[in-house]
Design a protein around this motif. Structure first.
Motif, PDB file in Angstrom:
ATOM      1  N   MET A  28       1.977   2.630 -11.228  1.00  0.00           N
ATOM      2  CA  MET A  28       0.728   1.969 -10.946  1.00  0.00           C
ATOM      3  C   MET A  28       0.243   2.419  -9.562  1.00  0.00           C
ATOM      4  SD  MET A  28      -1.264  -0.102 -12.507  1.00  0.00           S
ATOM      5  CE  MET A  28      -1.010  -1.629 -13.315  1.00  0.00           C
ATOM      6  N   ILE A  29      -1.031   2.656  -9.446  1.00  0.00           N
ATOM      7  CA  ILE A  29      -1.656   3.046  -8.188  1.00  0.00           C
ATOM      8  C   ILE A  29      -2.479   1.854  -7.705  1.00  0.00           C
ATOM      9  CG2 ILE A  29      -3.275   4.614  -7.071  1.00  0.00           C
ATOM     10  CD1 ILE A  29      -2.656   6.597  -9.390  1.00  0.00           C
ATOM     11  N   TYR A  30      -2.300   1.490  -6.438  1.00  0.00           N
ATOM     12  CA  TYR A  30      -3.069   0.396  -5.846  1.00  0.00           C
ATOM     13  C   TYR A  30      -3.864   0.934  -4.667  1.00  0.00           C
ATOM     14  CZ  TYR A  30       0.147  -2.542  -8.468  1.00  0.00           C
ATOM     15  OH  TYR A  30       0.865  -3.106  -9.471  1.00  0.00           O
ATOM     16  N   ILE A  31      -5.122   0.587  -4.604  1.00  0.00           N
ATOM     17  CA  ILE A  31      -5.971   0.938  -3.469  1.00  0.00           C
ATOM     18  C   ILE A  31      -6.526  -0.368  -2.933  1.00  0.00           C
ATOM     19  CG2 ILE A  31      -7.957   2.246  -2.669  1.00  0.00           C
ATOM     20  CD1 ILE A  31      -7.610   4.055  -5.117  1.00  0.00           C
ATOM     21  N   LYS A  32      -6.225  -0.643  -1.660  1.00  0.00           N
ATOM     22  CA  LYS A  32      -6.619  -1.930  -1.068  1.00  0.00           C
ATOM     23  C   LYS A  32      -7.679  -1.742   0.007  1.00  0.00           C
ATOM     24  CE  LYS A  32      -2.157  -3.983  -1.937  1.00  0.00           C
ATOM     25  NZ  LYS A  32      -0.985  -4.636  -1.385  1.00  0.00           N
ATOM     26  N   ASN A  33      -8.476  -2.760   0.205  1.00  0.00           N
ATOM     27  CA  ASN A  33      -9.483  -2.836   1.259  1.00  0.00           C
ATOM     28  C   ASN A  33     -10.376  -1.592   1.284  1.00  0.00           C
ATOM     29  OD1 ASN A  33     -10.840  -4.149   3.294  1.00  0.00           O
ATOM     30  ND2 ASN A  33      -9.552  -3.304   4.899  1.00  0.00           N
ATOM     31  N   VAL A  34     -11.007  -1.315   0.162  1.00  0.00           N
ATOM     32  CA  VAL A  34     -11.845  -0.139   0.015  1.00  0.00           C
ATOM     33  C   VAL A  34     -13.017  -0.189   0.983  1.00  0.00           C
ATOM     34  CG1 VAL A  34     -13.307   1.137  -1.582  1.00  0.00           C
ATOM     35  CG2 VAL A  34     -11.180   0.088  -2.382  1.00  0.00           C
ATOM     36  N   LEU A  35     -13.090   0.808   1.823  1.00  0.00           N
ATOM     37  CA  LEU A  35     -14.176   0.938   2.801  1.00  0.00           C
ATOM     38  C   LEU A  35     -14.368  -0.341   3.615  1.00  0.00           C
ATOM     39  CD1 LEU A  35     -16.729   2.799   0.505  1.00  0.00           C
ATOM     40  CD2 LEU A  35     -15.146   3.818   2.139  1.00  0.00           C
ATOM     41  N   GLY A  36     -13.251  -1.031   3.888  1.00  0.00           N
ATOM     42  CA  GLY A  36     -13.303  -2.238   4.698  1.00  0.00           C
ATOM     43  C   GLY A  36     -13.951  -3.420   4.003  1.00  0.00           C
ATOM     44  N   SER A  37     -14.161  -3.307   2.698  1.00  0.00           N
ATOM     45  CA  SER A  37     -14.876  -4.352   1.967  1.00  0.00           C
ATOM     46  C   SER A  37     -13.976  -5.492   1.520  1.00  0.00           C
ATOM     47  CB  SER A  37     -15.534  -3.749   0.722  1.00  0.00           C
ATOM     48  OG  SER A  37     -14.531  -3.342  -0.196  1.00  0.00           O
ATOM     49  N   GLY A  38     -12.668  -5.271   1.586  1.00  0.00           N
ATOM     50  CA  GLY A  38     -11.736  -6.259   1.076  1.00  0.00           C
ATOM     51  C   GLY A  38     -11.463  -6.090  -0.411  1.00  0.00           C
ATOM     52  N   SER A  39     -12.212  -5.198  -1.079  1.00  0.00           N
ATOM     53  CA  SER A  39     -12.011  -4.947  -2.507  1.00  0.00           C
ATOM     54  C   SER A  39     -10.728  -4.154  -2.735  1.00  0.00           C
ATOM     55  CB  SER A  39     -13.178  -4.148  -3.081  1.00  0.00           C
ATOM     56  OG  SER A  39     -14.362  -4.883  -2.969  1.00  0.00           O
ATOM     57  N   SER A  40     -10.046  -4.446  -3.830  1.00  0.00           N
ATOM     58  CA  SER A  40      -8.835  -3.725  -4.203  1.00  0.00           C
ATOM     59  C   SER A  40      -8.933  -3.308  -5.662  1.00  0.00           C
ATOM     60  CB  SER A  40      -7.605  -4.609  -4.004  1.00  0.00           C
ATOM     61  OG  SER A  40      -7.463  -4.951  -2.651  1.00  0.00           O
ATOM     62  N   TYR A  41      -8.339  -2.151  -5.972  1.00  0.00           N
ATOM     63  CA  TYR A  41      -8.356  -1.633  -7.328  1.00  0.00           C
ATOM     64  C   TYR A  41      -6.972  -1.127  -7.690  1.00  0.00           C
ATOM     65  CZ  TYR A  41     -13.342  -1.585  -6.330  1.00  0.00           C
ATOM     66  OH  TYR A  41     -14.593  -1.952  -5.962  1.00  0.00           O
ATOM     67  N   SER A  42      -6.692  -1.070  -8.986  1.00  0.00           N
ATOM     68  CA  SER A  42      -5.426  -0.517  -9.445  1.00  0.00           C
ATOM     69  C   SER A  42      -5.642   0.229 -10.756  1.00  0.00           C
ATOM     70  CB  SER A  42      -4.374  -1.611  -9.634  1.00  0.00           C
ATOM     71  OG  SER A  42      -4.774  -2.494 -10.649  1.00  0.00           O
ATOM     72  N   VAL A  43      -4.760   1.200 -10.996  1.00  0.00           N
ATOM     73  CA  VAL A  43      -4.824   1.972 -12.231  1.00  0.00           C
ATOM     74  C   VAL A  43      -3.421   2.462 -12.562  1.00  0.00           C
ATOM     75  CG1 VAL A  43      -5.381   4.139 -11.049  1.00  0.00           C
ATOM     76  CG2 VAL A  43      -6.028   3.844 -13.429  1.00  0.00           C
ATOM     77  N   ASN A  44      -3.115   2.528 -13.830  1.00  0.00           N
ATOM     78  CA  ASN A  44      -1.851   3.072 -14.289  1.00  0.00           C
ATOM     79  C   ASN A  44      -1.979   4.595 -14.310  1.00  0.00           C
ATOM     80  OD1 ASN A  44       0.234   4.066 -16.111  1.00  0.00           O
ATOM     81  ND2 ASN A  44       0.594   1.916 -16.565  1.00  0.00           N
ATOM     82  N   LYS A  45      -0.961   5.306 -13.834  1.00  0.00           N
ATOM     83  CA  LYS A  45      -1.029   6.767 -13.770  1.00  0.00           C
ATOM     84  C   LYS A  45      -1.124   7.419 -15.145  1.00  0.00           C
ATOM     85  CE  LYS A  45       2.515   7.519 -11.043  1.00  0.00           C
ATOM     86  NZ  LYS A  45       3.482   8.255 -10.206  1.00  0.00           N
ATOM     87  N   SER A  46      -0.836   6.693 -16.199  1.00  0.00           N
ATOM     88  CA  SER A  46      -0.958   7.265 -17.540  1.00  0.00           C
ATOM     89  C   SER A  46      -2.381   7.122 -18.098  1.00  0.00           C
ATOM     90  CB  SER A  46       0.043   6.625 -18.496  1.00  0.00           C
ATOM     91  OG  SER A  46      -0.242   5.261 -18.668  1.00  0.00           O
TER      92      SER A  46
END
Length: 93
Positions: A1-19
């Motif tokens: 799983m890939i997690y990206i947190k605090n996108v562009l300082g917005s506080g938004s977070s996203y995740s995606v499965n590598k498959s």
């Protein structure tokens, strides 16, 4: 799983499965596409690609550009190999 947190300082977070496959004939809307767009912006020094979760022509073009740079198959599908290439380049994502 890939997690990206605090996108562009917005506080938004996203995740995606590598498959997860992202592309025109695969997942082409939503959180996985947003993750891809964030990585593509990092690759292109914040080129200004909209992080809108829609796999359109700009996302398609920039994905092929990254795949070529990373010596991957330029199939315009973001799958396990492309996700891994992003993670190797941007482990701080």
């Amino acid at each position: 799983m890939i997690y990206i947190k605090n996108v562009l300082g917005s506080g938004s977070s996203y995740s995606v499965n590598k498959s997860t496959l992202v592309g025109y004939n695969h997942v082409n809307r939503g959180e996985a596409v947003r993750c891809l767009q964030i990585f593509l912006n990092r690759f292109n020094n914040n080129l200004g690609l909209a992080v809108d979760g829609i796999f359109g022509s700009n996302t398609h073009t920039q994905l092929i550009r990254f795949q070529s740079f990373a010596n991957l198959s330029t199939d315009a599908i973001c799958g396990r190999n492309t996700w891994n290439a992003f993670l190797q380049r941007y482990s701080g994502a």
